[in-house]
Enzyme design. Structure first.
Site: not given
Ligand code: PRP
Ligand code: 7HP
Length: 180
Positions: A98-99, A164, A151, A158, A42, A102, A130
């Site tokens: 993508e948001d 969000r 974070f 979120d 999301k 990480d 990040k």
């Molecule tokens: C979050 C974010 C990325 C992912 C990044 O998703 O939206 O998709 O984590 O992390 P990574 O690079 O360590 O894999 P989350 O699983 O929290 O779902 P959301 O988008 O519904 O918040």
């Molecule tokens: C996932 C994620 N979601 C929210 N805040 C951050 O800093 C995050 N890193 N990876």
């Protein structure tokens, strides 16, 4: 909600300015090509909506839902597809939106899955990068902002499904996730 934010990292105005810049860049790069933008639910919804609205050319949109974080601030490394794309991407120019990237584990998995479906091209646009936390190397074609190893919440991001709808990107107070 705002009282749980230690500091604002990127203001609403800075986000909106950068979104317009990215839209111009993407428009130029995909000139003469059909473009399918794939938002990851999301977290990327807010960015996806603003980015597509800022684009002055036709784009198709689709969404995919994956989850790796569950209710924690640490990636589990296990990615699950909760909702797949509605459309075939074979032979199409696909831009994943993508948001945040990480560890890179989520994106690596998505790239692998989508590459196997034979798109004409596959690129990534991430609002936040990040870098310090990266565990696997993933190619990012468009990046909004680099963020430190803290974070962050807001503008789609979120913690436990909250924050969000904050219009800015802020650093969550550590005591909020410590007590959760
Ligand atoms: C979050 C974010 C990325 C992912 C990044 O998703 O939206 O998709 O984590 O992390 P990574 O690079 O360590 O894999 P989350 O699983 O929290 O779902 P959301 O988008 O519904 O918040
Ligand atoms: C996932 C994620 N979601 C929210 N805040 C951050 O800093 C995050 N890193 N990876």
């Amino acid at each position: 909600m705002r009282e749980d934010v230690a500091k604002i990292l990127i203001t609403e105005e800075e986000i909106q300015r950068r979104v317009r810049e990215l839209a111009r860049q993407i428009e130029r790069d995909y000139e003469g090509k059909d473009l399918l933008m794939v938002g990851l639910l999301k977290g990327a919804v807010t960015f996806m909506v603003d980015l597509t609205r800022a684009m002055q050319r036709p784009v198709a949109v689709d969404f995919m839902a994956v989850s790796s974080y569950g209710s924690s601030t640490e990636s589990s490394g296990i990615v699950r597809i909760l909702k797949d794309l509605d459309e075939s991407i074979e032979g199409r120019h696909v831009l994943i939106v993508e948001d945040i990237v990480d560890t890179g584990l989520t994106l690596r998995y998505i790239l692998e899955v989508l590459r196997q479906r034979g798109p004409a091209s596959l690129r990534v646009c991430a609002l936040l990068n990040k870098k310090e936390r990266r565990l696997v190397d993933v190619p990012l074609d468009y990046v909004g902002f680099d963020v430190p190893n803290e974070f962050v919440v807001g503008y789609g991001l979120d913690f436990r499904q909250i924050y969000r709808n904050l219009p800015f990107i802020g650093v969550l107070k550590p005591e909020v996730y410590a007590r959760a």
